[in-house]
Each structure stands twice: as structure tokens, then as C-alpha cells.
Scaffold this motif. Sequence first.
Motif, PDB file in Angstrom:
ATOM      1  N   TYR A 100       0.805  -1.212   0.000  1.00  0.00           N
ATOM      2  CA  TYR A 100       0.000   0.000   0.000  1.00  0.00           C
ATOM      3  C   TYR A 100       0.841   1.266   0.000  1.00  0.00           C
ATOM      4  O   TYR A 100       0.470   2.275   0.579  1.00  0.00           O
ATOM      5  CB  TYR A 100      -0.979  -0.015   1.179  1.00  0.00           C
ATOM      6  N   LEU A 131      -8.282  -2.477   3.271  1.00  0.00           N
ATOM      7  CA  LEU A 131      -8.747  -2.544   1.881  1.00  0.00           C
ATOM      8  C   LEU A 131     -10.221  -2.156   1.774  1.00  0.00           C
ATOM      9  O   LEU A 131     -10.613  -1.433   0.859  1.00  0.00           O
ATOM     10  CB  LEU A 131      -8.542  -3.961   1.315  1.00  0.00           C
ATOM     11  N   GLN A 132     -11.020  -2.616   2.756  1.00  0.00           N
ATOM     12  CA  GLN A 132     -12.456  -2.283   2.712  1.00  0.00           C
ATOM     13  C   GLN A 132     -12.664  -0.781   2.885  1.00  0.00           C
ATOM     14  O   GLN A 132     -13.462  -0.174   2.195  1.00  0.00           O
ATOM     15  CB  GLN A 132     -13.218  -3.027   3.809  1.00  0.00           C
ATOM     16  N   ARG A 134     -10.532   1.559   2.262  1.00  0.00           N
ATOM     17  CA  ARG A 134     -10.009   2.260   1.083  1.00  0.00           C
ATOM     18  C   ARG A 134     -11.037   2.199  -0.048  1.00  0.00           C
ATOM     19  O   ARG A 134     -11.277   3.177  -0.735  1.00  0.00           O
ATOM     20  CB  ARG A 134      -8.687   1.651   0.643  1.00  0.00           C
ATOM     21  N   ALA A 135     -11.674   1.025  -0.201  1.00  0.00           N
ATOM     22  CA  ALA A 135     -12.673   0.886  -1.260  1.00  0.00           C
ATOM     23  C   ALA A 135     -13.884   1.767  -0.964  1.00  0.00           C
ATOM     24  O   ALA A 135     -14.415   2.438  -1.838  1.00  0.00           O
ATOM     25  CB  ALA A 135     -13.094  -0.574  -1.383  1.00  0.00           C
ATOM     26  N   ARG A 136     -14.291   1.790   0.317  1.00  0.00           N
ATOM     27  CA  ARG A 136     -15.493   2.548   0.664  1.00  0.00           C
ATOM     28  C   ARG A 136     -15.281   4.048   0.554  1.00  0.00           C
ATOM     29  O   ARG A 136     -16.154   4.795   0.178  1.00  0.00           O
ATOM     30  CB  ARG A 136     -15.913   2.224   2.094  1.00  0.00           C
ATOM     31  N   THR A 137     -14.110   4.484   0.952  1.00  0.00           N
ATOM     32  CA  THR A 137     -13.871   5.931   0.927  1.00  0.00           C
ATOM     33  C   THR A 137     -13.320   6.366  -0.419  1.00  0.00           C
ATOM     34  O   THR A 137     -13.077   7.542  -0.640  1.00  0.00           O
ATOM     35  CB  THR A 137     -12.870   6.338   2.028  1.00  0.00           C
ATOM     36  N   GLU A 138     -13.129   5.383  -1.302  1.00  0.00           N
ATOM     37  CA  GLU A 138     -12.580   5.636  -2.643  1.00  0.00           C
ATOM     38  C   GLU A 138     -11.343   6.513  -2.557  1.00  0.00           C
ATOM     39  O   GLU A 138     -11.137   7.425  -3.339  1.00  0.00           O
ATOM     40  CB  GLU A 138     -13.641   6.273  -3.536  1.00  0.00           C
ATOM     41  N   GLY A 140      -7.231   6.810  -2.436  1.00  0.00           N
ATOM     42  CA  GLY A 140      -6.009   6.090  -2.779  1.00  0.00           C
ATOM     43  C   GLY A 140      -4.928   6.366  -1.750  1.00  0.00           C
ATOM     44  O   GLY A 140      -3.760   6.091  -1.976  1.00  0.00           O
ATOM     45  N   THR A 158     -15.988  -1.463  10.474  1.00  0.00           N
ATOM     46  CA  THR A 158     -15.412  -2.348   9.455  1.00  0.00           C
ATOM     47  C   THR A 158     -14.673  -3.506  10.127  1.00  0.00           C
ATOM     48  O   THR A 158     -14.768  -4.656   9.700  1.00  0.00           O
ATOM     49  CB  THR A 158     -14.433  -1.561   8.556  1.00  0.00           C
TER      50      THR A 158
END
Length: 377
Positions: A100, A131-132, A134-138, A140, A158
Motif C-alpha cells: 500500500y 482494503l475495505q 479504502r474501497a469505501r472511501t474511494e 487512494g 469495518t
Amino acid sequence: MATNGNPQIRVKSYFAKCVTDAMEVALRELGPDALLLDSRPSPPEARHLGPLEVIFGETSENSRGALPPPSVSTLEIDALCRKVDDIRSLLVRTTASTPYGGARARPVQQVLIDAGLTAALADEIDEAVYLQIRARTESGNPRHEIVQDVEPQLVLRTTLDNLNARIQIRPELGKITALVGPPGSGKTSALVKLAIREGLMKNRPVKLLSADTFRIAASEQLRIYAAILGVPYQVAESCSALAQAMDAAPAGCLLLIDTPGLSPALLEGPGADLAAFFRKRQDIDVQLVLTATTQSRDMEKATNRFAAFRPSASIFTRLDETDSLATLFCEVVRNKMPVSYLCDGQIIPEDLESATKERITEGLVLHLLSVLTPVSE
Ligand SMILES: Nc1nc2c(ncn2[C@@H]2O[C@H](COP(=O)(O)OP(=O)(O)O)[C@@H](O)[C@H]2O)c(=O)[nH]1
Ligand SMILES: [Mg+2]
């Protein structure tokens, strides 16, 4: 701050409010290869510097030689180095080469380790949570920015979802259920609690069967319980007697089979016949009874030993004797066996409850809460 040098490792303590704060300073001072070795409450003389002492190490090839001179004894450092070997599985390496992009703050992982989870499982959960989020908050953003910027509630939620997703609950019994487990794990007590809870209280006929004929008077205990409850009771001296009793049980009757506490030696001898019989009779729902107070290695060994009985679920007892269900959690995640019931005391039938994910993870959640949402001073 205490520092010391040694041929392999340089150790430095940071006193802070939480692991994240200490980590931030340590990473700045020691660089990306800092090793998080341990964390513990600060000693009284250093408490004014922060409630938590977080110890970092820096390997000699990475030492920059700019640290202050030693201020703790060589003996202490030697002891710490030995501890480093012992806790290798707990050692967290905060390297710059994570997938990351240089992220290093891993509060979820550290909190879970502090709460008693194995380093490997804590690492896996931390990774998934990151990862979750990061995906949820979009976003990077690297990990350290995420954990600083994101609402603690989102991290907590989470993490909780992640913990819960790893355990399976199955609070039910087969029509014919046998309880197996190590000596003294609470099989007979759990069996009687279940007879009342799943039989008598539901107006369902119950019969108690004892296959516990290895120890003198072992089956006597169950006979007395059966007499008190007013339910039929039978001792099965052999596997064929057990089969006959099972086949003769009336339809709709809950048949509960108590078994001897099988030590490793007994499991290989007479216990092996019983295991073979249970494996052959697909109509027996075998439940493994373990105590929540057992150490993780012993718990793993017990689960592996009783795998010969093909248990479908596990019952944990003695929850009243421990504050932490971390070992229980790690074991059921490892062996992927559902948990059916939990016993938290000796009182029959009150101290039995259907297992829930919330009950199993509540201690971990409290730990997370206290660290991820620190009380403002
Ligand atoms: N504190 C506590 N003691 C328990 C619990 N379950 C059983 N025990 C006690 O543990 C001892 C052994 O229980 P028993 O049911 O005879 O174990 P077995 O040998 O596996 O059949 C007894 O003194 C029980 O009262 C529990 O959940 N908590
Ligand atoms: Mg018993």
C-alpha cells in the motif's frame, strides 16, 4: 525515552497516549524499518510522558548511529532480545514495502494483538479492514493517512464486521447429540443444561445415555441428574449397546450422549473405537466441548485430537473464568468450526446460552473502542 545498542538490534521506547502516536514519532526518528516489538502500560516513573510504553527496534544494518547513548542495562536488553525470539510470531514489521505504498500506521493490527489475537490473524484482519475502508472511501491514500483521517467509527464498524464474518454460529442440536472433549471440560454439566433447555423447557422428550464407562462411578453423576430431572437414563457399556439404545429411542426424542473425558492416551486406545463408531453413525451430531480458559496451543491440539470424532460444532465452557475470548476466537477461525453454545458458570441450567457472534467478539470490540476512540483529555 530509553535507548540501547547491541550488535543485532537497537531498542527504543516511546511513551504516548496510543500506539499510533508512538508509531508516528518512531517512524520519523527510526525510519521505515522500525520494528514494533512490544507495548505495555508505562512504568510509574514514566507515566507523565504518556500512559503507554511502545518499544521499537531498529536492526543494526539499518541503524543510523544517531541515537542517544544507552540508558538501560545490557541485561535488560539481552532479556528483551530473547523475548524478541519468543514473540517472533507477535513481531510486527512495519516496512516500507507494503503493497500500500509506504503506509505504516497499523493500529487495528496492534490493538488486536494487544487483545490477544495471533499476529498472523491480526495482520490478516488489519489488511482486510484497510482494503475495505479504502474501497469505501474511494481514497487512494496510504494506510497511515486513512487511519488518521477516517472516522474511528468506520474503522471500528469495518473491523467488527470483519471479525464477525470470520466466525460461524450454529446454536442447535441434532436429534441424537453426543458431547466429546477432554476430561473436565464440562461435558456432563453442559449435557444436563442442554437436556433442560432443549428438551424439558420445550416439552420435548429427552433421554440421557452415558458412554462414560471408563472411570468408576463416572456415569453415576449423570444417573443422579437424570433422576432429578425425571428423564430416562441408560448406560451403554459398548458401542453395540450404544447403537441399540439409539435405535430404540422413540421418534421425536432428544437423545443426549455423554462420553468419557478422553486424554491423549485414552483417545488412542478405547477412545479410538468410540470415534470410529461416531464416524460410522452419520445420525449422531457430535459436539466438541472445550474450555475457553485453555491456552491456544492446547486448544488447537485438543481440536485436532478430537477431529477423529468429526464434531459439527463446538461448545465452550468456563467463559466466567476469563476476561478474554481471544483464544477461543482464534481457534474457531482457525478450525472453521461453528460454535453452538457457551457456558459461563456451574449453575444448571442457567449458565448456558446460545452462542452469538456478539458475545464472542465483545471483548475485542471493547478493546478496539478504547484505543480507536481515545477519551479526550
Ligand atoms: N466455572 C465454571 N465451571 C464449570 C463450567 N462448566 C462446568 N464447570 C465445572 O467443571 C467441573 C467439571 O465439569 P463436568 O461437567 O463434570 O466435566 P466433564 O468431565 O467434561 O464431564 C465441574 O465442577 C463443573 O461444575 C463453566 O462454564 N464454568
Ligand atoms: Mg463427565
